[in-house]
Design a protein around this motif. Structure first.
Motif, short mmCIF file in Angstrom:
data_model
loop_
_atom_site.label_atom_id
_atom_site.label_comp_id
_atom_site.label_asym_id
_atom_site.label_seq_id
_atom_site.Cartn_x
_atom_site.Cartn_y
_atom_site.Cartn_z
N ALA A 59 0.84 -1.20 0.00
CA ALA A 59 0.00 0.00 0.00
C ALA A 59 0.87 1.26 0.00
CB ALA A 59 -0.93 -0.01 1.21
N GLY A 60 1.94 1.22 0.78
CA GLY A 60 2.85 2.36 0.82
C GLY A 60 3.53 2.59 -0.51
N ALA A 61 3.91 1.50 -1.17
CA ALA A 61 4.58 1.62 -2.46
C ALA A 61 3.66 2.25 -3.52
CB ALA A 61 5.05 0.25 -2.93
N LYS A 62 2.36 1.97 -3.42
CA LYS A 62 1.41 2.57 -4.36
C LYS A 62 1.33 4.09 -4.19
CE LYS A 62 -1.65 -1.41 -5.04
NZ LYS A 62 -3.03 -1.95 -4.86
N LEU A 63 1.56 4.55 -2.95
CA LEU A 63 1.50 5.98 -2.67
C LEU A 63 2.81 6.70 -2.96
CD1 LEU A 63 -0.32 5.79 0.80
CD2 LEU A 63 -1.36 6.36 -1.40
N ALA A 64 3.89 5.94 -3.11
CA ALA A 64 5.23 6.53 -3.23
C ALA A 64 5.40 7.28 -4.55
CB ALA A 64 6.28 5.43 -3.11
N TYR A 69 8.65 -7.49 -8.63
CA TYR A 69 8.22 -8.37 -7.55
C TYR A 69 7.71 -7.55 -6.37
CZ TYR A 69 7.82 -12.39 -4.54
OH TYR A 69 7.30 -13.36 -3.73
N HIS A 70 6.45 -7.77 -6.00
CA HIS A 70 5.85 -7.10 -4.85
C HIS A 70 5.91 -8.03 -3.63
CE1 HIS A 70 3.16 -4.26 -7.48
NE2 HIS A 70 4.45 -4.23 -7.81
N PHE A 71 5.62 -7.48 -2.46
CA PHE A 71 5.48 -8.29 -1.25
C PHE A 71 4.27 -9.20 -1.41
CE2 PHE A 71 7.98 -4.68 0.20
CZ PHE A 71 8.96 -5.30 0.96
#
Length: 297
Positions: free
Chosen positions: A49-54, A164-166
Motif C-alpha cells: 500500500a505504501g509503495a502505491k502511494l510513493a 516483484y511485490h510483497f
C-alpha cells in the motif's frame, strides 16, 4: 528522491525515527507511515500500500525501532543504485547462502559463517544483553552480493519493485516477508548488503511459533530454488550441515507444539530442492519418527 515506507505500531518510536531521518538522510524524501497499531494488517499489505502511494524512484522499507547513524545515507543509497544497475535490493545484513532448511536470512546451524555480511548496532529487547556492534565482512567490500537480507532496512528501486511485490496473499502477519522479497528479487536482480550505512536496531526479533509458521510458507513457495548459494562451498559439502540443521528445525517444531502432519509437510515440501536426495529424506523422516516415539513415551 527516496520514499520511506514504515508500518507503524508505536507513536513515540515513529516520532523519534522521523527526526532521525530528517537529520541524516541528506536528500529529498517523503515518509509514508501507515498506522498498524491494531495489528489488523500484515507487513506485506502495508508495504504494498505504501509503495502505491510513493512518488520517488527509490523505496526504503524500514522498521521504526531504529536509529540511522550515517549522515547523508540517502546520497549513498542513490549512488549505489545509479552505479550498480544489476542490484535491485539493498540491506544492511544478509547471507550469500540461503538454506533449504526453514530459516531466516541466515541459518547458524549450517557452517557458512564466511557467507554472512552485516554491519549494525544491535540492542536487545527480549534478552538482558548489552548492545553490540555486529559486523561481518569476510571479503572486505563496500557492497556484497547476497542471497537474502534482513527486513530491518530494505531498499529497492521503483523498477525492481515492479518486478516483484510483497506477497500479501501468502504472508498476512509480520514474519517471513524479507526472505520472500529477497528470493523474489533474485529472479531478475541481484541483492546486496552495503557497509556504508550504519543502523542501530532496538530489537533482536522474536523467533516464535508464529514466525516459524510463516517461514514454512515461504519455504514451501521457494524450495525449488533452494539452497541459493553464492559461496565457493560445494553443495556436496553443505548437505551434511543441511541434514543437521533441518533435524534441529524438526525438534523446534515439536517443542513448539506443531502437529506431526506439519512436520511431515515441511519434509515433503522440500522435495523440490535439487539437493533433496534419498539420504536426506531418510535422515529427516528418521528424525521425525524418533520424535513421535519419544512423545508417545
Amino acid at each position: 528522491m527516496i520514499s520511506i515506507i514504515i508500518s507503524s505500531v508505536n507513536k513515540q518510536q515513529l516520532t523519534d525515527v522521523k527526526e532521525n531521518i530528517k537529520q541524516t538522510i541528506g536528500v529529498a524524501y517523503e515518509l509514508i507511515a501507515i498506522d498498524n497499531s491494531s495489528g489488523e494488517k500484515g507487513v506485506c499489505e502495508i508495504y504494498n500500500a505504501g509503495a502505491k502511494l510513493a512518488k520517488y524512484g527509490i523505496f526504503c522499507f524500514m522498521h521504526e525501532d531504529v536509529k540511522i547513524h550515517t549522515n547523508n545515507w540517502g546520497v549513498i543509497l542513490h549512488k549505489i543504485f545509479s552505479e550498480n544497475s544489476e542490484f535491485g535490493l539493498v540491506g544492511i545484513a544478509g547471507s550469500q547462502y540461503k538454506a533449504l532448511t526453514p530459516s531466516s536470512w541466515n541459518c547458524y546451524d549450517i557452517n557458512t559463517s564466511n557467507a554472512y555480511y552485516f554491519n549494525l548496532i544491535q540492542d536487545f529487547k527480549y534478552d538482558s544483553k548489552e548492545k553490540t556492534i555486529s559486523r561481518s565482512n569476510p571479503t572486505d567490500v563496500r557492497l556484497a552480493k547476497v542471497a537474502s537480507i534482513d527486513g530491518v532496512w530494505m531498499c529497492c528501486t521503483r523498477k525492481s519493485f515492479q518486478s516483484y511485490h510483497f506477497d500479501q496473499n501468502l504472508l498476512k502477519s509480520f514474519h517471513g516477508y524479507d526472505v520472500d522479497f529477497s528470493l523474489g528479487m533474485n529472479q531478475n536482480y541481484e541483492v546486496a548488503v552495503t557497509f556504508e550505512v550504519l543502523i542501530e536496531h532496538f530489537s533482536e526479533g522474536n523467533f516464535d511459533a508464529n514466525w516459524l509458521k510463516d517461514i514454512l510458507k515461504v519455504h514451501k513457495k521457494w524450495n525449488y530454488m533452494l539452497p541459493l548459494n553464492f559461496t565457493d562451498i560445494t553443495e556436496y559439502d553443505l548437505v551434511k550441515d543441511e541434514k543437521r540443521a533441518f533435524k534441529n528445525v524438526l525438534k523446534k517444531m515439536w517443542k513448539l507444539g506443531f502437529k506431526s502432519s506439519d512436520m511431515c509437510s515441511a519434509i515433503y515440501n522440500s522435495r523440490q530442492s535439487r539437493i533433496f536426495n534419498f539420504s536426506l529424506i531418510l535422515k529427516l523422516y528418521s528424525q521425525l519418527f524418533k520424535l513421535l516415539f519419544k512423545k508417545r513415551n
